[in-house]
Design an enzyme around this catalytic site. Sequence first.
Site, short mmCIF file in Angstrom:
data_model
loop_
_atom_site.label_atom_id
_atom_site.label_comp_id
_atom_site.label_asym_id
_atom_site.label_seq_id
_atom_site.Cartn_x
_atom_site.Cartn_y
_atom_site.Cartn_z
N THR A 140 -26.31 63.62 6.85
CA THR A 140 -26.52 62.66 7.93
C THR A 140 -25.19 62.00 8.28
OG1 THR A 140 -27.56 60.58 8.62
CG2 THR A 140 -27.24 60.87 6.27
N ASP A 142 -25.10 59.18 9.51
CA ASP A 142 -25.32 57.75 9.27
C ASP A 142 -24.87 57.30 7.89
OD1 ASP A 142 -26.47 57.31 11.80
OD2 ASP A 142 -28.43 57.99 11.08
N MET A 186 -23.37 55.21 17.05
CA MET A 186 -24.66 55.48 16.42
C MET A 186 -24.81 54.74 15.10
SD MET A 186 -25.45 59.52 17.09
CE MET A 186 -26.15 60.07 18.65
N GLY A 187 -26.04 54.41 14.79
CA GLY A 187 -26.37 53.69 13.56
C GLY A 187 -27.62 52.88 13.76
N ARG A 188 -28.78 53.51 13.54
CA ARG A 188 -30.06 52.87 13.80
C ARG A 188 -30.31 51.71 12.85
NH1 ARG A 188 -33.92 57.16 13.02
NH2 ARG A 188 -33.68 56.71 10.82
N GLU A 243 -25.38 50.69 17.53
CA GLU A 243 -26.58 50.72 18.39
C GLU A 243 -27.73 49.94 17.77
OE1 GLU A 243 -28.44 54.55 18.78
OE2 GLU A 243 -28.25 55.00 16.66
N GLN A 297 -20.58 62.18 18.81
CA GLN A 297 -20.28 61.77 17.44
C GLN A 297 -20.78 62.78 16.43
OE1 GLN A 297 -21.46 57.26 17.31
NE2 GLN A 297 -22.33 58.22 19.13
N ARG A 298 -21.85 63.48 16.77
CA ARG A 298 -22.50 64.36 15.81
C ARG A 298 -21.90 65.76 15.78
NH1 ARG A 298 -28.86 63.20 16.96
NH2 ARG A 298 -28.49 64.72 18.63
#
Length: 416
Positions: A140, A142, A186-188, A243, A297-298
């Site tokens: 991941t 993340d 990104m980063g839930r 985010e 980013q991914r």
Amino acid sequence: MNIAVAQSGGPTCAINASLLGVFSHAVKYDEIDLVYGSVNGIEGLIYDNLVNLFDIITDDEEIELIRQTPSTLLGSCRYKLPAYDKKPEIYEAILRTLRKYDIGAFFYIGGNDSMDTVMKLDRHFKENGIDIKVIGIPKTIDNDLPETDHTPGFGSAAKYVATSIQEITRDSSVYSIASVTIVEIMGRDTGWLTASSAILHANGEISPHLIYLPEKPFSIKQFIEDIREAQKKHYAVIVAVSEGISLSEEDIGEAFQSGNVDNFGHKYLSGVGKALEKIVAKELKCKVRSIELNVMQRCSSHLSSKRDITEAERIAGAAVKVALDGHSGKMMIFKRVANRPYNVKIEFVDVEKVANRVKYFPNEWINEAGNGVTKEAIEYCLPLIQGEQNFHMLNGIPKQYVLKCALPRDVGSHEP
């Protein structure tokens, strides 16, 4: 016996390296005959949608191309495996597929939710005396899986984020007018990737000037004051924001969220940068721009970390040995031994310690003001972005692997 491997969750630059790790190590063992790929994650096992990887990976050149190709070669899914008592027919379908192909070990490459699938499958097999090993391989961007020092995919994403913000800084600094650039990352649930933008400080860069993570309460009022203070020193202020930061309804409500959720109940997030852009423009009356790095980013393999790719392959290869040694219901992990010189060990833990859990960015690595990170965070990230891939190129751009034939993905929307 044969083995099967699947990829799940969001794409990364390193997930195909992990697929290669399973494949290349499996062929070294006499106990393993064939290596199957499950198309679209666990759904491939449910719908009997498997491919023989020996038909896909045929020579060393293809191996090199797959290693430098981002995203998931086998396709992915976000399927939430139900409890056995809720949907026993799903488990029966999975078992039929595994037995049909004489599969003795299943490897699942993914994040928090994928480890939930590993846990449920392993538990069901053990409770029913079924001798099929299930091993989780972390993945991941993340970086939010507990127990492991870091996750494959994070290093490459961090390298892209830091490089992109450096380029945004150069672009924003050409004019002698006050400006604010808000970069949404990104980063839930966690701020690991946003925090990695501070890697630039190790190179003498002063941007990003402000960094905001979900781990700290977010105040619009304080945010505006922070920018005002930064503008006293810098006419072009660069802000990195996750985010997943929480804006209260008093500030802006849920306007920046879609209101939809995925199969695991996670909210789809987007637009926090744009929401903050409108607020800053209204309050400060200066030039404001928001930039959402989005899916780049991914999958920006042209900026991937060689160490990330190498480690992704290594940890997946180690998983094969763990399964052959009789272990099941485990997830592979990295244990950091030292930063300088960088050194990690590969171990494994019970997947129950990981599934549906989150590793948050350490509070002690966030500055007192809540708008930046400490040098410890930078020291942690730096080793993970080291090294560059030696890309095979075609007409001036990196060449990527394309399957000779389409995978059999059309399984319909029914369940067994």
